[in-house]
Design an enzyme around this catalytic site. Structure first.
Site, PDB file in Angstrom:
ATOM      1  N   PHE A   1     -86.133  -6.897   4.977  1.00 20.56           N
ATOM      2  CA  PHE A   1     -85.345  -7.292   6.158  1.00 20.56           C
ATOM      3  C   PHE A   1     -85.408  -6.269   7.278  1.00 20.56           C
ATOM      4  CE2 PHE A   1     -81.485  -4.760   6.752  1.00 20.56           C
ATOM      5  CZ  PHE A   1     -81.530  -3.944   5.630  1.00 20.56           C
ATOM      6  N   LYS A   2     -85.834  -5.036   6.954  1.00 23.54           N
ATOM      7  CA  LYS A   2     -85.855  -4.005   7.993  1.00 23.54           C
ATOM      8  C   LYS A   2     -86.810  -4.346   9.130  1.00 23.54           C
ATOM      9  CE  LYS A   2     -83.865  -0.252   5.401  1.00 23.54           C
ATOM     10  NZ  LYS A   2     -83.727  -0.777   4.021  1.00 23.54           N
ATOM     11  N   ASP A   3     -87.720  -5.290   8.899  1.00 26.33           N
ATOM     12  CA  ASP A   3     -88.585  -5.754   9.991  1.00 26.33           C
ATOM     13  C   ASP A   3     -87.763  -6.299  11.164  1.00 26.33           C
ATOM     14  OD1 ASP A   3     -91.091  -5.200   8.862  1.00 26.33           O
ATOM     15  OD2 ASP A   3     -91.116  -7.087   7.751  1.00 26.33           O
TER      16      ASP A   3
END
Ligand code: PLP
Length: 424
Positions: A105-107
């Site tokens: 999810f850090k994208d």
């Protein structure tokens, strides 16, 4: 919109200054002077709006003094060629946040931050240098987010031999404006080196250095979007968030305050249970972090607690957030159970969230009337060494298929400030 430090309300700064600085000069985190509201026309159409449109409406009020509407649209368009689908599995819904290029999810945060940095610094000719220490996932997302972004170079420090082969290729396989330093130490050593170099303000100014860790407000704001989009599809839901530094959950709280139809949150942690303990006892006490299978959540002193406490009282947090922690043993058993029941493969972080919701159900703390949304923070193929002994081989998502072919180009350095200085 103005931003203040969590530690002193005296100096108000713009989005641009807050984002480019990362941490406030007094060591606090930047928070907005007030949390903006979705216009009512947006609130009533969350169900039918596209993910990109929701993202635009979510970010706009936070940045509109510094980013023109049409430029924001372009940034969102280029940052998110993927979205955040919801997958019904058994009695709940899995919000899949792993369809970006690094499959975590850090994208969502890193890709917006990269474009915001580049935009806010347009016209300046001195290149910006970003330093980031990583235990694995953050480095890959930041490297990928800033890859080929003009005027910005990134140096990622990672503990040599302690990241997975896949993660190492995500960090050290890109080249161009991304350099990788394999530090002969552990993650804490990497982080300490970065902190030490920032203490030398003159050196930092001379080289135009900044950091890109999860305390940056520009990484948090875009993350509120997928809470609004999933809650739009599944109103009055309880959203369970596997948490470490609590940036993701804080973004969820922002979406809630903006008016997304969310009922409650679950703060799911592994045995690093500082926040569940705080919700229980009312006393905030950090602890030494312990290594677990869900290693991106091995945080004993979650930095975003300061933001949560800036916006909510203890009583408000208790009304809104249920906390629970999950052991490694339970994590493994959950991956096994969910796979055998639904043929759905959870990564260890998502399994923590799944099990946390089960435990609260067992305790009678979750009513059956709510939609239950499990936030899935990573694709299981990223944690194959944990998952595959249980489920057999996990197919790589398309974004990761070619990563193993990249050549690792990293410079090995000892845990010494001088060695890091020489690389900058
Ligand atoms: C970073 C990370 C988390 C924790 O997110 P926070 O915002 O730090 O709470 C959870 N799962 C995965 C896979 C991560 O990479």
């Amino acid at each position: 919109m103005k931003y203040y430090s969590t530690r002193s309300k005296t100096e108000a700064v713009s989005f641009s200054s807050a984002a480019l600085a990362g941490l406030a000069p007094d060591g606090g985190l930047y928070v907005p002077s007030e949390i903006p509201q979705y216009p009512s026309a947006v609130k009533t159409s969350l169900k039918t709006m596209s993910f990109k449109d929701i993202t635009y409406e979510t970010i706009l009020p936070w940045v509109k003094d510094d980013i023109k509407n049409t430029d924001l649209e372009d940034m969102i368009h280029s940052a998110y060629p993927f979205d955040a689908p919801v997958n019904e599995t058994g009695d709940r819904f899995v919000l899949e946040l792993f369809h970006g290029p690094t499959a975590a999810f850090k994208d969502f945060g890193a890709r917006f931050m990269a474009r915001a940095f580049s935009y806010l610094r347009r016209g300046e000719d001195k290149p910006l240098k970003i330093l980031v220490a990583t235990s694995g996932d953050t480095g890959g997302a930041v490297a990928d987010g800033f890859f080929n972004i003009e005027g910005i170079s990134v140096t990622v420090l990672y503990p040599k031999g302690r990241v997975s082969p896949l993660q190492e290729r995500q960090i050290a396989g890109l080249g161009n404006n991304i350099s990788a330093l394999a530090v002969e130490g552990c993650f804490d050593d990497c982080q300490r080196l970065v902190k030490q170099i920032f203490q030398d303000e003159e050196f930092g100014r001379f080289h135009n250095l900044t950091s890109a860790n999860s305390i940056n407000i520009s990484r948090l704001i875009p993350q509120a979007s997928y809470y609004a989009s999933s809650a739009g599809q599944l109103p009055s839901s309880v959203i369970c968030v596997p948490s470490g530094n609590f940036g993701n959950l804080t973004a969820g709280l922002y979406a809630y305050k903006m008016g997304a139809p969310i009922n409650k949150f679950i703060a799911a942690t592994n045995i690093n249970k500082t926040i569940p303990e705080f919700l229980e006892s009312g006393v905030y006490k950090t602890r030494e972090s312990q290594i677990t299978l869900s290693n991106a959540m091995d945080v004993g002193a979650p930095s975003n607690y300061e933001r949560m406490a800036a916006h909510f009282t203890l009583e408000e947090m208790r009304r809104l957030i249920l906390g629970t922690s999950v052991s490694d043993e339970e994590t493994l058993r959950t991956i096994e159970n969910v796979y055998s029941m639904y043929f759905y493969i959870l990564d260890p972080h998502t399994a923590v969230a799944w099990k946390a919701a089960d435990k609260l159900k067992m305790d009678g703390k979750l009513s059956g009337n709510n939609n239950l949304i499990i936030v899935s923070t990573a694709h299981p193929a990223k944690f194959a060494e944990t998952v595959e002994p249980i489920t057999g081989s996990v197919p790589l998502p398309p974004s990761l298929e070619n990563v193993m072919e990249r050549k690792v180009i990293a410079k090995t350095i000892p845990v010494e400030l001088e060695a890091l200085r020489e690389c900058i």
